[in-house]
Design an enzyme around this catalytic site. Structure first.
Site, PDB file in Angstrom:
ATOM      1  N   ASN A  61       0.829  -1.204   0.000  1.00 13.87           N
ATOM      2  CA  ASN A  61       0.000   0.000   0.000  1.00 13.87           C
ATOM      3  C   ASN A  61       0.861   1.250   0.000  1.00 13.87           C
ATOM      4  O   ASN A  61       1.939   1.288   0.603  1.00 13.87           O
ATOM      5  CB  ASN A  61      -1.029   0.002   1.146  1.00 13.87           C
ATOM      6  CG  ASN A  61      -0.463  -0.283   2.513  1.00 13.87           C
ATOM      7  OD1 ASN A  61       0.548  -0.963   2.646  1.00 13.87           O
ATOM      8  ND2 ASN A  61      -1.090   0.250   3.533  1.00 13.87           N
ATOM      9  N   GLU A  63       0.374   5.152   0.754  1.00 11.37           N
ATOM     10  CA  GLU A  63      -0.560   6.153   1.287  1.00 11.37           C
ATOM     11  C   GLU A  63      -0.173   7.566   0.853  1.00 11.37           C
ATOM     12  O   GLU A  63       0.903   7.794   0.296  1.00 11.37           O
ATOM     13  CB  GLU A  63      -0.626   6.019   2.811  1.00 11.37           C
ATOM     14  CG  GLU A  63      -1.200   4.669   3.212  1.00 11.37           C
ATOM     15  CD  GLU A  63      -1.439   4.512   4.707  1.00 11.37           C
ATOM     16  OE1 GLU A  63      -0.952   5.334   5.502  1.00 11.37           O
ATOM     17  OE2 GLU A  63      -2.122   3.531   5.073  1.00 11.37           O
ATOM     18  N   ASN A  64      -1.072   8.488   1.136  1.00  7.31           N
ATOM     19  CA  ASN A  64      -0.863   9.879   0.743  1.00  7.31           C
ATOM     20  C   ASN A  64      -1.506  10.787   1.780  1.00  7.31           C
ATOM     21  O   ASN A  64      -2.538  10.426   2.355  1.00  7.31           O
ATOM     22  CB  ASN A  64      -1.525  10.089  -0.641  1.00  7.31           C
ATOM     23  CG  ASN A  64      -1.129  11.394  -1.265  1.00  7.31           C
ATOM     24  OD1 ASN A  64      -1.621  12.461  -0.903  1.00  7.31           O
ATOM     25  ND2 ASN A  64      -0.211  11.327  -2.205  1.00  7.31           N
ATOM     26  N   ALA A  65      -0.906  11.968   1.989  1.00  4.54           N
ATOM     27  CA  ALA A  65      -1.452  12.924   2.951  1.00  4.54           C
ATOM     28  C   ALA A  65      -2.895  13.288   2.586  1.00  4.54           C
ATOM     29  O   ALA A  65      -3.728  13.537   3.467  1.00  4.54           O
ATOM     30  CB  ALA A  65      -0.583  14.171   2.999  1.00  4.54           C
ATOM     31  N   CYS A  72      -4.231   0.781  -2.328  1.00  2.00           N
ATOM     32  CA  CYS A  72      -4.034  -0.489  -1.618  1.00  2.00           C
ATOM     33  C   CYS A  72      -2.959  -1.340  -2.312  1.00  2.00           C
ATOM     34  O   CYS A  72      -2.700  -1.186  -3.517  1.00  2.00           O
ATOM     35  CB  CYS A  72      -5.319  -1.303  -1.628  1.00  2.00           C
ATOM     36  SG  CYS A  72      -6.662  -0.614  -0.664  1.00  2.00           S
ATOM     37  N   GLU A  74      -3.112  -4.477  -3.179  1.00  2.00           N
ATOM     38  CA  GLU A  74      -3.620  -5.377  -4.224  1.00  2.00           C
ATOM     39  C   GLU A  74      -3.707  -4.669  -5.568  1.00  2.00           C
ATOM     40  O   GLU A  74      -3.334  -5.213  -6.612  1.00  2.00           O
ATOM     41  CB  GLU A  74      -5.008  -5.909  -3.853  1.00  2.00           C
ATOM     42  CG  GLU A  74      -5.042  -6.759  -2.597  1.00  2.00           C
ATOM     43  CD  GLU A  74      -5.270  -5.951  -1.316  1.00  2.00           C
ATOM     44  OE1 GLU A  74      -4.796  -4.802  -1.222  1.00  2.00           O
ATOM     45  OE2 GLU A  74      -5.928  -6.482  -0.403  1.00  2.00           O
ATOM     46  N   CYS A 111     -10.191  -5.054   0.069  1.00  2.00           N
ATOM     47  CA  CYS A 111     -11.313  -4.123   0.221  1.00  2.00           C
ATOM     48  C   CYS A 111     -12.222  -4.227  -1.007  1.00  2.00           C
ATOM     49  O   CYS A 111     -11.872  -4.850  -2.010  1.00  2.00           O
ATOM     50  CB  CYS A 111     -10.802  -2.689   0.403  1.00  2.00           C
ATOM     51  SG  CYS A 111     -10.319  -1.893  -1.136  1.00  2.00           S
TER      52      CYS A 111
HETATM   53  N1  THU Z   1      -5.197  -1.656   2.626  1.00  2.00           N
HETATM   54  C1  THU Z   1      -4.645  -2.413   1.637  1.00  2.00           C
HETATM   55  O1  THU Z   1      -3.581  -2.084   1.093  1.00  2.00           O
HETATM   56  N2  THU Z   1      -5.299  -3.534   1.280  1.00  2.00           N
HETATM   57  C2  THU Z   1      -6.423  -4.009   1.881  1.00  2.00           C
HETATM   58  O2  THU Z   1      -6.939  -5.034   1.470  1.00  2.00           O
HETATM   59  C3  THU Z   1      -7.013  -3.281   3.002  1.00  2.00           C
HETATM   60  C4  THU Z   1      -6.442  -1.958   3.283  1.00  2.00           C
HETATM   61  C5  THU Z   1      -4.470  -0.450   3.043  1.00  2.00           C
HETATM   62  C6  THU Z   1      -5.112   0.852   2.695  1.00  2.00           C
HETATM   63  C7  THU Z   1      -4.523   1.757   3.730  1.00  2.00           C
HETATM   64  O3  THU Z   1      -3.259   2.208   3.278  1.00  2.00           O
HETATM   65  C8  THU Z   1      -4.297   0.871   4.933  1.00  2.00           C
HETATM   66  O4  THU Z   1      -4.341  -0.463   4.456  1.00  2.00           O
HETATM   67  C9  THU Z   1      -5.331   1.046   6.044  1.00  2.00           C
HETATM   68  O5  THU Z   1      -6.608   0.957   5.535  1.00  2.00           O
END
Ligand code: THU
Length: 159
Positions: A61, A63-65, A72, A74, A111
């Site tokens: 994953n 992320e970003n501010a 994600c 996947e 998700c």
């Molecule tokens: N996240 C994933 O990368 N995959 C998932 O299946 C569930 C959630 C990440 C998104 C976010 O960066 C962090 O987990 C918390 O939600």
């Protein structure tokens, strides 16, 4: 009134009972958690895919501010795989998560948005994608993403 009952069969394995290929893919997903960029949630997800040509690709994953701009694990991994190996079908995906200093005790199911994207990948290659969801206690396996996304919306609706 009529009722429709949907059932999903999920196979639950101890890691030791997984095949060598599955173990290798899970290991790759676990290792990929350590390169996740998750400064906001601290929830580090790793995903690994096995392509038809035997290649293993990993993602995590990012992320970003501006929270929704992140992605994600996947989707990161399948978009990379499809961008760089557009003709190689994705046979399997393994998912693992590391949080608070340990791999999660519960499996991380992809998700909703990732399920939709994984469905598109299955449809694109006309071949089911096995999904391996790792946890410290067990590995959940389904043979197709469709098992995790009943009543899905797909390309066939647009014909
Ligand atoms: N996240 C994933 O990368 N995959 C998932 O299946 C569930 C959630 C990440 C998104 C976010 O960066 C962090 O987990 C918390 O939600």
């Amino acid at each position: 009134m009529k009722e429709i009952n949907l059932t999903t069969k999920i196979r639950v394995y101890p890691l030791a009972e997984c095949t060598e290929t599955e173990k290798k893919l899970i290991e790759a997903a676990k290792n990929a958690t350590f390169n996740a960029y998750a400064p906001y949630s601290g929830f580090k997800v790793g995903a690994a895919v096995l392509l038809d040509n035997g290649e293993i690709i990993v993602g995590n994953n990012q992320e970003n501010a501006a929270y929704p701009s992140g992605l994600c694990a996947e989707r990161t991994v399948v978009f990379f795989a499809n961008a760089n190996f557009p003709n190689e079908k994705v046979e399997m995906i393994a998912i693992a998560a590391y949080y608070n200093g340990a791999f999660t005790k519960e499996v991380v199911g992809p998700c909703g948005a990732c399920r939709q994207v994984l469905l598109e990948v299955e449809n694109r290659f006309r071949s089911p994608m096995k999904v391996l969801m790792y946890s410290d206690e067990a590995v959940y396996i389904v043979d197709s993403i469709k098992d995790l996304l009943p009543l899905s919306f797909g390309e066939e609706m647009l014909k």
